[in-house]
Write a protein that holds these residues in place. Sequence first.
Motif, PDB file in Angstrom:
ATOM      1  N   MET A 159     -21.173 -14.767 -10.784  1.00  0.00           N
ATOM      2  CA  MET A 159     -22.324 -13.866 -10.771  1.00  0.00           C
ATOM      3  C   MET A 159     -23.586 -14.675 -10.470  1.00  0.00           C
ATOM      4  N   ALA A 160     -24.258 -14.280  -9.391  1.00  0.00           N
ATOM      5  CA  ALA A 160     -25.419 -15.039  -8.934  1.00  0.00           C
ATOM      6  C   ALA A 160     -26.536 -15.035  -9.970  1.00  0.00           C
ATOM      7  N   ARG A 161     -26.728 -13.882 -10.637  1.00  0.00           N
ATOM      8  CA  ARG A 161     -27.816 -13.788 -11.617  1.00  0.00           C
ATOM      9  C   ARG A 161     -27.588 -14.730 -12.785  1.00  0.00           C
ATOM     10  N   LEU A 162     -26.339 -14.808 -13.258  1.00  0.00           N
ATOM     11  CA  LEU A 162     -26.023 -15.698 -14.364  1.00  0.00           C
ATOM     12  C   LEU A 162     -26.276 -17.150 -13.982  1.00  0.00           C
ATOM     13  N   GLY A 163     -25.842 -17.535 -12.791  1.00  0.00           N
ATOM     14  CA  GLY A 163     -26.072 -18.907 -12.331  1.00  0.00           C
ATOM     15  C   GLY A 163     -27.555 -19.238 -12.236  1.00  0.00           C
ATOM     16  N   ALA A 164     -28.363 -18.280 -11.755  1.00  0.00           N
ATOM     17  CA  ALA A 164     -29.800 -18.507 -11.641  1.00  0.00           C
ATOM     18  C   ALA A 164     -30.442 -18.662 -13.017  1.00  0.00           C
ATOM     19  N   LEU A 165     -29.996 -17.859 -13.978  1.00  0.00           N
ATOM     20  CA  LEU A 165     -30.547 -17.956 -15.329  1.00  0.00           C
ATOM     21  C   LEU A 165     -30.226 -19.303 -15.967  1.00  0.00           C
ATOM     22  N   LEU A 166     -28.980 -19.739 -15.809  1.00  0.00           N
ATOM     23  CA  LEU A 166     -28.581 -21.014 -16.394  1.00  0.00           C
ATOM     24  C   LEU A 166     -29.305 -22.178 -15.732  1.00  0.00           C
ATOM     25  N   LEU A 167     -29.475 -22.123 -14.431  1.00  0.00           N
ATOM     26  CA  LEU A 167     -30.182 -23.187 -13.719  1.00  0.00           C
ATOM     27  C   LEU A 167     -31.647 -23.228 -14.134  1.00  0.00           C
ATOM     28  N   ALA A 168     -32.273 -22.066 -14.234  1.00  0.00           N
ATOM     29  CA  ALA A 168     -33.686 -22.004 -14.644  1.00  0.00           C
ATOM     30  C   ALA A 168     -33.862 -22.531 -16.070  1.00  0.00           C
ATOM     31  N   ALA A 169     -32.905 -22.212 -16.953  1.00  0.00           N
ATOM     32  CA  ALA A 169     -32.983 -22.698 -18.333  1.00  0.00           C
ATOM     33  C   ALA A 169     -32.859 -24.217 -18.385  1.00  0.00           C
ATOM     34  N   ALA A 170     -31.948 -24.775 -17.582  1.00  0.00           N
ATOM     35  CA  ALA A 170     -31.767 -26.229 -17.551  1.00  0.00           C
ATOM     36  C   ALA A 170     -33.016 -26.930 -17.025  1.00  0.00           C
ATOM     37  N   LEU A 171     -33.590 -26.395 -15.955  1.00  0.00           N
ATOM     38  CA  LEU A 171     -34.807 -26.989 -15.401  1.00  0.00           C
ATOM     39  C   LEU A 171     -35.972 -26.860 -16.379  1.00  0.00           C
ATOM     40  N   GLY A 172     -36.049 -25.725 -17.075  1.00  0.00           N
ATOM     41  CA  GLY A 172     -37.102 -25.537 -18.066  1.00  0.00           C
ATOM     42  C   GLY A 172     -37.000 -26.540 -19.206  1.00  0.00           C
ATOM     43  N   ALA A 173     -35.755 -26.814 -19.649  1.00  0.00           N
ATOM     44  CA  ALA A 173     -35.555 -27.787 -20.716  1.00  0.00           C
ATOM     45  C   ALA A 173     -35.933 -29.192 -20.264  1.00  0.00           C
ATOM     46  N   LEU A 209     -31.605 -18.501 -21.843  1.00  0.00           N
ATOM     47  CA  LEU A 209     -30.234 -18.663 -22.313  1.00  0.00           C
ATOM     48  C   LEU A 209     -29.746 -17.419 -23.044  1.00  0.00           C
ATOM     49  N   LEU A 210     -30.611 -16.792 -23.826  1.00  0.00           N
ATOM     50  CA  LEU A 210     -30.228 -15.549 -24.499  1.00  0.00           C
ATOM     51  C   LEU A 210     -29.971 -14.439 -23.476  1.00  0.00           C
ATOM     52  N   THR A 211     -30.796 -14.412 -22.431  1.00  0.00           N
ATOM     53  CA  THR A 211     -30.574 -13.433 -21.364  1.00  0.00           C
ATOM     54  C   THR A 211     -29.268 -13.704 -20.633  1.00  0.00           C
ATOM     55  N   ALA A 212     -28.977 -14.994 -20.412  1.00  0.00           N
ATOM     56  CA  ALA A 212     -27.713 -15.355 -19.754  1.00  0.00           C
ATOM     57  C   ALA A 212     -26.521 -14.945 -20.612  1.00  0.00           C
ATOM     58  N   ALA A 213     -26.623 -15.125 -21.918  1.00  0.00           N
ATOM     59  CA  ALA A 213     -25.543 -14.711 -22.817  1.00  0.00           C
ATOM     60  C   ALA A 213     -25.335 -13.204 -22.759  1.00  0.00           C
ATOM     61  N   HIS A 214     -26.429 -12.448 -22.704  1.00  0.00           N
ATOM     62  CA  HIS A 214     -26.321 -10.989 -22.600  1.00  0.00           C
ATOM     63  C   HIS A 214     -25.693 -10.580 -21.274  1.00  0.00           C
ATOM     64  N   THR A 215     -26.092 -11.243 -20.202  1.00  0.00           N
ATOM     65  CA  THR A 215     -25.535 -10.939 -18.878  1.00  0.00           C
ATOM     66  C   THR A 215     -24.042 -11.246 -18.828  1.00  0.00           C
ATOM     67  N   LEU A 216     -23.656 -12.390 -19.407  1.00  0.00           N
ATOM     68  CA  LEU A 216     -22.243 -12.761 -19.414  1.00  0.00           C
ATOM     69  C   LEU A 216     -21.435 -11.797 -20.260  1.00  0.00           C
ATOM     70  N   SER A 217     -22.006 -11.351 -21.371  1.00  0.00           N
ATOM     71  CA  SER A 217     -21.305 -10.398 -22.240  1.00  0.00           C
ATOM     72  C   SER A 217     -21.079  -9.070 -21.528  1.00  0.00           C
ATOM     73  N   LEU A 218     -22.076  -8.615 -20.772  1.00  0.00           N
ATOM     74  CA  LEU A 218     -21.938  -7.364 -20.025  1.00  0.00           C
ATOM     75  C   LEU A 218     -20.874  -7.476 -18.942  1.00  0.00           C
ATOM     76  N   SER A 219     -20.815  -8.658 -18.305  1.00  0.00           N
ATOM     77  CA  SER A 219     -19.841  -8.836 -17.209  1.00  0.00           C
ATOM     78  C   SER A 219     -18.405  -8.847 -17.711  1.00  0.00           C
ATOM     79  N   ARG A 220     -18.196  -9.097 -18.990  1.00  0.00           N
ATOM     80  CA  ARG A 220     -16.842  -9.176 -19.548  1.00  0.00           C
ATOM     81  C   ARG A 220     -16.402  -7.884 -20.227  1.00  0.00           C
ATOM     82  N   ARG A 221     -17.237  -6.880 -20.184  1.00  0.00           N
ATOM     83  CA  ARG A 221     -16.857  -5.597 -20.768  1.00  0.00           C
ATOM     84  C   ARG A 221     -15.809  -4.918 -19.889  1.00  0.00           C
ATOM     85  N   PRO A 222     -14.932  -4.123 -20.482  1.00  0.00           N
ATOM     86  CA  PRO A 222     -13.919  -3.411 -19.684  1.00  0.00           C
ATOM     87  C   PRO A 222     -14.581  -2.535 -18.631  1.00  0.00           C
ATOM     88  N   GLY A 223     -14.069  -2.621 -17.417  1.00  0.00           N
ATOM     89  CA  GLY A 223     -14.633  -1.800 -16.347  1.00  0.00           C
ATOM     90  C   GLY A 223     -15.665  -2.525 -15.528  1.00  0.00           C
TER      91      GLY A 223
END
Length: 213
Positions: free
Chosen positions: A1-15, A192-206
């Motif tokens: 998921m492109a959005r998840l990758g962008a969130l994680l990259l932005a969080a790493a650069l921010g840190a 990172l919290l947003t990335a966790a929410h995005t990843l959780s949504l992507s793993r829901r059934p359907g």
Amino acid sequence: MARLGALLLAAALGALLSFALLAAAVASDYWYILEVADANERGGGAEQLSSHSGLWRTCEGQSSCVPLIDPFASEGLDASPSVQHLLSLHRAVMVVLPLSLVLIVCGWVCGLLSSLTQSVPLLLLTGCYFLLGGTLTLAGVSVYVSYSHLAFTETTRQYGAQRVQGVRISFGWSAALAWGSCTMEVLSGILLLTAAHTLSLSRRPGAPHSVVI
């Protein structure tokens, strides 16, 4: 998921940016600036009477910098309660801000592991960790601001208000870097919290299955 990758990259650069800003702030000497407005009337140039200070040393005029009094070596010093309070605040600043640097590094490592494993609980934990780290950095900067104001008040009390009428105090770019570090640390936690929410949504059934590289 492109959005998840962008969130994680932005969080790493921010840190990383947060660490760089705080490291520069802790190592520099422009936290507290003292300027003498009526330097010419006192028989000296403004550069000679003005000074700027960091967490570890103070620089007066064009002369070399000298270390500040070690607050840890002064714990048993026979001083007034107001001076003892100033030393305790100084000790707190010298512990909290370097500790924040260490916590940022630990948080970055945890963020990297949570990104590689794509673990929602670990992402949530790391995001909260960065938010708490940002709060700690904010507390350190706030204590320094309080310490600086109380130190100037104590100086005014000891030497008299007339002797400090031409003195103007301000906080320099070192303090601004610390504020910026705090902001980036909190932003990394939110990402990172947003990335966790995005990843959780992507793993829901359907939800559409996708792979993040």
